[in-house]
Motif scaffolding. Sequence first.
Motif, PDB file in Angstrom:
ATOM      1  N   LEU A  39      11.650  15.419   2.418  1.00 56.63           N
ATOM      2  CA  LEU A  39      10.928  14.235   2.883  1.00 56.63           C
ATOM      3  C   LEU A  39      11.056  14.184   4.398  1.00 56.63           C
ATOM      4  O   LEU A  39      12.168  14.178   4.923  1.00 56.63           O
ATOM      5  CB  LEU A  39      11.504  12.950   2.281  1.00 56.63           C
ATOM      6  CG  LEU A  39      11.101  12.562   0.857  1.00 56.63           C
ATOM      7  CD1 LEU A  39      11.646  13.551  -0.161  1.00 56.63           C
ATOM      8  CD2 LEU A  39      11.600  11.160   0.531  1.00 56.63           C
ATOM      9  N   ASP A  40       9.934  14.131   5.089  1.00 59.36           N
ATOM     10  CA  ASP A  40      10.009  14.105   6.551  1.00 59.36           C
ATOM     11  C   ASP A  40       9.819  12.692   7.088  1.00 59.36           C
ATOM     12  O   ASP A  40      10.062  11.705   6.400  1.00 59.36           O
ATOM     13  CB  ASP A  40       9.052  15.129   7.176  1.00 59.36           C
ATOM     14  CG  ASP A  40       7.585  14.832   6.898  1.00 59.36           C
ATOM     15  OD1 ASP A  40       7.274  13.801   6.257  1.00 59.36           O
ATOM     16  OD2 ASP A  40       6.735  15.632   7.334  1.00 59.36           O
ATOM     17  N   GLY A  41       9.391  12.572   8.344  1.00 60.21           N
ATOM     18  CA  GLY A  41       9.348  11.284   9.006  1.00 60.21           C
ATOM     19  C   GLY A  41       8.270  10.351   8.481  1.00 60.21           C
ATOM     20  O   GLY A  41       7.415  10.734   7.686  1.00 60.21           O
ATOM     21  N   GLY A  42       8.317   9.104   8.956  1.00 62.24           N
ATOM     22  CA  GLY A  42       7.320   8.121   8.583  1.00 62.24           C
ATOM     23  C   GLY A  42       7.833   7.110   7.579  1.00 62.24           C
ATOM     24  O   GLY A  42       8.846   7.318   6.902  1.00 62.24           O
ATOM     25  N   THR A  43       7.100   6.011   7.463  1.00 61.07           N
ATOM     26  CA  THR A  43       7.542   4.900   6.614  1.00 61.07           C
ATOM     27  C   THR A  43       7.166   5.080   5.146  1.00 61.07           C
ATOM     28  O   THR A  43       7.838   4.526   4.277  1.00 61.07           O
ATOM     29  CB  THR A  43       6.954   3.582   7.135  1.00 61.07           C
ATOM     30  OG1 THR A  43       5.528   3.695   7.238  1.00 61.07           O
ATOM     31  CG2 THR A  43       7.505   3.255   8.524  1.00 61.07           C
ATOM     32  N   THR A  44       6.127   5.845   4.839  1.00 57.77           N
ATOM     33  CA  THR A  44       5.773   6.052   3.434  1.00 57.77           C
ATOM     34  C   THR A  44       6.841   6.862   2.719  1.00 57.77           C
ATOM     35  O   THR A  44       7.164   6.608   1.555  1.00 57.77           O
ATOM     36  CB  THR A  44       4.406   6.739   3.309  1.00 57.77           C
ATOM     37  OG1 THR A  44       3.408   5.931   3.947  1.00 57.77           O
ATOM     38  CG2 THR A  44       4.007   6.910   1.846  1.00 57.77           C
ATOM     39  N   ASN A  45       7.435   7.836   3.412  1.00 56.31           N
ATOM     40  CA  ASN A  45       8.507   8.612   2.788  1.00 56.31           C
ATOM     41  C   ASN A  45       9.760   7.778   2.562  1.00 56.31           C
ATOM     42  O   ASN A  45      10.546   8.072   1.650  1.00 56.31           O
ATOM     43  CB  ASN A  45       8.821   9.853   3.620  1.00 56.31           C
ATOM     44  CG  ASN A  45       8.072  11.075   3.116  1.00 56.31           C
ATOM     45  OD1 ASN A  45       7.761  11.179   1.937  1.00 56.31           O
ATOM     46  ND2 ASN A  45       7.782  12.004   4.007  1.00 56.31           N
ATOM     47  N   VAL A  46       9.973   6.748   3.362  1.00 55.66           N
ATOM     48  CA  VAL A  46      11.072   5.814   3.072  1.00 55.66           C
ATOM     49  C   VAL A  46      10.808   5.128   1.733  1.00 55.66           C
ATOM     50  O   VAL A  46      11.723   4.938   0.921  1.00 55.66           O
ATOM     51  CB  VAL A  46      11.244   4.787   4.204  1.00 55.66           C
ATOM     52  CG1 VAL A  46      12.313   3.764   3.851  1.00 55.66           C
ATOM     53  CG2 VAL A  46      11.582   5.477   5.517  1.00 55.66           C
TER      54      VAL A  46
ATOM     55  N   ARG B 238       0.835  -1.213   0.000  1.00 56.85           N
ATOM     56  CA  ARG B 238       0.000   0.000   0.000  1.00 56.85           C
ATOM     57  C   ARG B 238       0.862   1.251   0.000  1.00 56.85           C
ATOM     58  O   ARG B 238       0.606   2.202  -0.742  1.00 56.85           O
ATOM     59  CB  ARG B 238      -0.923  -0.009   1.215  1.00 56.85           C
ATOM     60  CG  ARG B 238      -1.977  -1.106   1.212  1.00 56.85           C
ATOM     61  CD  ARG B 238      -2.664  -1.198   2.563  1.00 56.85           C
ATOM     62  NE  ARG B 238      -3.240   0.083   2.967  1.00 56.85           N
ATOM     63  CZ  ARG B 238      -3.620   0.361   4.213  1.00 56.85           C
ATOM     64  NH1 ARG B 238      -3.438  -0.550   5.167  1.00 56.85           N
ATOM     65  NH2 ARG B 238      -4.146   1.521   4.502  1.00 56.85           N
ATOM     66  N   LYS B 239       1.883   1.266   0.834  1.00 52.97           N
ATOM     67  CA  LYS B 239       2.758   2.442   0.921  1.00 52.97           C
ATOM     68  C   LYS B 239       3.544   2.634  -0.371  1.00 52.97           C
ATOM     69  O   LYS B 239       3.748   3.763  -0.829  1.00 52.97           O
ATOM     70  CB  LYS B 239       3.707   2.295   2.107  1.00 52.97           C
ATOM     71  CG  LYS B 239       2.997   2.306   3.450  1.00 52.97           C
ATOM     72  CD  LYS B 239       3.931   1.925   4.580  1.00 52.97           C
ATOM     73  CE  LYS B 239       3.185   1.802   5.897  1.00 52.97           C
ATOM     74  NZ  LYS B 239       4.064   1.332   6.995  1.00 52.97           N
ATOM     75  N   ALA B 240       3.973   1.523  -0.963  1.00 53.82           N
ATOM     76  CA  ALA B 240       4.716   1.608  -2.223  1.00 53.82           C
ATOM     77  C   ALA B 240       3.839   2.168  -3.337  1.00 53.82           C
ATOM     78  O   ALA B 240       4.323   2.934  -4.190  1.00 53.82           O
ATOM     79  CB  ALA B 240       5.253   0.229  -2.609  1.00 53.82           C
TER      80      ALA B 240
END
Length: 253
Positions: free
Chosen positions: A96-103, A76-78
């Motif tokens: 790009l700030d924090g969180g796993t979607t920005n990774v 979903r994030k990808a």
Amino acid sequence: MLTAERRQYILQVLSQEGKVVAKRVSEELGISEDTIRRDLRELAAEGALERVHGGALPRPPVYGSFTLRQTQALARKATIARAAIPFVRNGHVLLLDGGTTNVQVAQHLPQDLHATVVTNNPHVAVALEAHHPYIDIVLLGGNILKEAMATLGTAALETIRMMRVDIYFLGVGSLHPSVGISTNHLEEAYLKRAMIASASEVIALTAPEKLNTASPYIVGQLSELSAIITEQSVPDDVLEPYRALDITVIKAS
């Protein structure tokens, strides 16, 4: 009506209607507004809702540690991340700030992209260093907020205030048409506000369950967003209030 029954009714209204209006609930139950407001305070203390003037709104779900979230809903994030990539051009300065979607955004940037990425997310910096030889990385300093794996504080804030960026990919805590952009941490709200002020475009990347929710600390109004990217599964009637504010809404697929 017993206290437990009353509070269960409040939560049922919140689930069905997406908000609670204290005056209306008090009239429906034949109970004083003071009693309903007390119930709302107690439910807010339990994390069941977010109190706002005149009532309450849903809070976003609690996801657990960053390490755990790194393993959850990756597809979903990808999908959301891939929908963000067409906004990026060679020569851009990206934030790009924090969180796993920005990774995921970092991992999906083209390997031949020539750009600068500013981030307060160490995992973003690591992802870029491994596979993106033409991207310059600016990692903001400060204290690490472990929940988001992001640096916060004066050092990050002062550095951002000296920058102008082309696109800020905003990791979302909560979005709501009337409350705006909000988050669970005061220092994070200050930094996100400065990041928005530094950017020519602000694109919010959000899971469906963060839409129409509110958190304790206000970052800014939705009018500051250029676009929202979310999942294909979100019903159009949920997204219509955001489109009505002239925000581009993209349902990633």
